[in-house]
Design a protein around this motif. Sequence first.
Motif, PDB file in Angstrom:
ATOM      1  N   UNK A  40     -10.553  51.784  22.400  1.00 12.87           N
ATOM      2  CA  UNK A  40      -9.608  52.717  22.233  1.00 12.87           C
ATOM      3  C   UNK A  40      -9.935  53.773  23.538  1.00 12.87           C
ATOM      4  N   UNK A  41     -11.052  53.842  24.107  1.00 13.65           N
ATOM      5  CA  UNK A  41     -11.197  54.729  25.194  1.00 13.65           C
ATOM      6  C   UNK A  41     -10.592  54.069  26.501  1.00 13.65           C
ATOM      7  N   UNK A  42     -10.767  52.824  26.510  1.00 16.41           N
ATOM      8  CA  UNK A  42      -9.843  52.047  27.447  1.00 16.41           C
ATOM      9  C   UNK A  42      -8.446  52.228  27.427  1.00 16.41           C
ATOM     10  N   UNK A  43      -7.947  52.251  26.075  1.00 12.28           N
ATOM     11  CA  UNK A  43      -6.527  52.463  25.831  1.00 12.28           C
ATOM     12  C   UNK A  43      -6.113  53.792  26.285  1.00 12.28           C
ATOM     13  N   UNK A  44      -6.914  54.800  25.964  1.00 13.60           N
ATOM     14  CA  UNK A  44      -6.332  56.249  26.324  1.00 13.60           C
ATOM     15  C   UNK A  44      -6.633  56.464  27.703  1.00 13.60           C
ATOM     16  N   UNK A  45      -7.476  55.817  28.440  1.00 11.06           N
ATOM     17  CA  UNK A  45      -7.507  56.060  29.888  1.00 11.06           C
ATOM     18  C   UNK A  45      -6.402  55.486  30.351  1.00 11.06           C
TER      19      UNK A  45
ATOM     20  N   UNK B 253       0.571  68.230  27.343  1.00 11.56           N
ATOM     21  CA  UNK B 253       1.576  67.530  26.771  1.00 11.56           C
ATOM     22  C   UNK B 253       0.666  66.074  27.181  1.00 11.56           C
ATOM     23  N   UNK B 254      -0.003  65.783  28.457  1.00 15.42           N
ATOM     24  CA  UNK B 254      -0.617  64.463  28.448  1.00 15.42           C
ATOM     25  C   UNK B 254      -1.632  64.345  27.262  1.00 15.42           C
ATOM     26  N   UNK B 255      -2.399  65.079  26.877  1.00 15.27           N
ATOM     27  CA  UNK B 255      -3.505  64.720  25.996  1.00 15.27           C
ATOM     28  C   UNK B 255      -2.845  64.413  24.490  1.00 15.27           C
ATOM     29  N   UNK B 256      -1.605  65.437  24.417  1.00 19.71           N
ATOM     30  CA  UNK B 256      -0.973  65.243  23.011  1.00 19.71           C
ATOM     31  C   UNK B 256      -0.402  64.018  22.729  1.00 19.71           C
ATOM     32  N   UNK B 257       0.454  63.380  24.070  1.00 18.81           N
ATOM     33  CA  UNK B 257       1.061  62.085  23.928  1.00 18.81           C
ATOM     34  C   UNK B 257       0.218  61.115  23.917  1.00 18.81           C
ATOM     35  N   UNK B 258      -0.944  61.134  24.678  1.00 15.19           N
ATOM     36  CA  UNK B 258      -2.181  59.942  24.540  1.00 15.19           C
ATOM     37  C   UNK B 258      -2.627  60.068  22.966  1.00 15.19           C
ATOM     38  N   UNK B 259      -3.042  61.196  22.646  1.00 20.23           N
ATOM     39  CA  UNK B 259      -3.579  61.307  21.206  1.00 20.23           C
ATOM     40  C   UNK B 259      -2.653  60.842  20.169  1.00 20.23           C
ATOM     41  N   UNK B 260      -1.287  61.031  20.141  1.00 18.23           N
ATOM     42  CA  UNK B 260      -0.392  60.748  18.937  1.00 18.23           C
ATOM     43  C   UNK B 260      -0.325  59.196  19.227  1.00 18.23           C
ATOM     44  N   UNK B 261       0.039  58.674  20.442  1.00 13.99           N
ATOM     45  CA  UNK B 261       0.084  57.394  20.611  1.00 13.99           C
ATOM     46  C   UNK B 261      -0.883  56.534  19.977  1.00 13.99           C
ATOM     47  N   UNK B 262      -2.096  56.880  20.702  1.00 15.44           N
ATOM     48  CA  UNK B 262      -3.346  56.246  20.325  1.00 15.44           C
ATOM     49  C   UNK B 262      -3.661  56.289  18.749  1.00 15.44           C
TER      50      UNK B 262
ATOM     51  N   UNK C 217     -12.268  58.980  18.340  1.00 15.73           N
ATOM     52  CA  UNK C 217     -13.381  59.455  19.140  1.00 15.73           C
ATOM     53  C   UNK C 217     -13.344  58.583  20.514  1.00 15.73           C
ATOM     54  N   UNK C 218     -12.988  57.534  20.357  1.00 18.72           N
ATOM     55  CA  UNK C 218     -12.916  56.508  21.559  1.00 18.72           C
ATOM     56  C   UNK C 218     -11.632  57.088  22.490  1.00 18.72           C
ATOM     57  N   UNK C 219     -10.431  57.629  21.809  1.00 16.07           N
ATOM     58  CA  UNK C 219      -9.543  58.241  22.486  1.00 16.07           C
ATOM     59  C   UNK C 219      -9.903  59.594  23.146  1.00 16.07           C
ATOM     60  N   UNK C 220     -10.543  60.241  22.477  1.00 10.55           N
ATOM     61  CA  UNK C 220     -10.890  61.464  23.180  1.00 10.55           C
ATOM     62  C   UNK C 220     -11.871  61.112  24.225  1.00 10.55           C
TER      63      UNK C 220
END
Length: 126
Positions: A46-51, A69-78, A108-111
């Motif tokens: 999930x860290x790779x996915x969010x990157x 926007x970017x963080x929200x979009x990545x966190x919501x999708x992930x 946590x991986x997304x973050x």
Amino acid sequence: MLKRSIWYSSVPSVLWFLIIVIGSLLPSSKVPSIDVSDKWIHFVFYAIFSFLLFLSTHTYTKSLNSHVKRWSLVLIIGTVVGLSIELIQYSLISGRHGEWMDVLVNTLGLLGGLFVAELLKSKGVL
């Protein structure tokens, strides 16, 4: 070597999404045994996915509040992906069990991936 523009497209994140989905929805008998905690695998995947999602959102978040926007979009999708996969594992996949701890580690991986991406961005690497 791939062109830089391909990394900023949605292709790498979609391919990685497919890897996560296939690996997560295979019956447990088809998943190879690894001597690493499955929580670490969740975190890294999930860290790779969010990157990769961070890179692909570059063209969609050019406004003043692009950071949020970017963080929200990545966190919501992930988070939606991770939660959906765990729910599918819990209810539909024989031999697989959806776990709330996996959802937490996925997040946590997304973050973690977002922090690495922001760090590389601040250093001018991205």
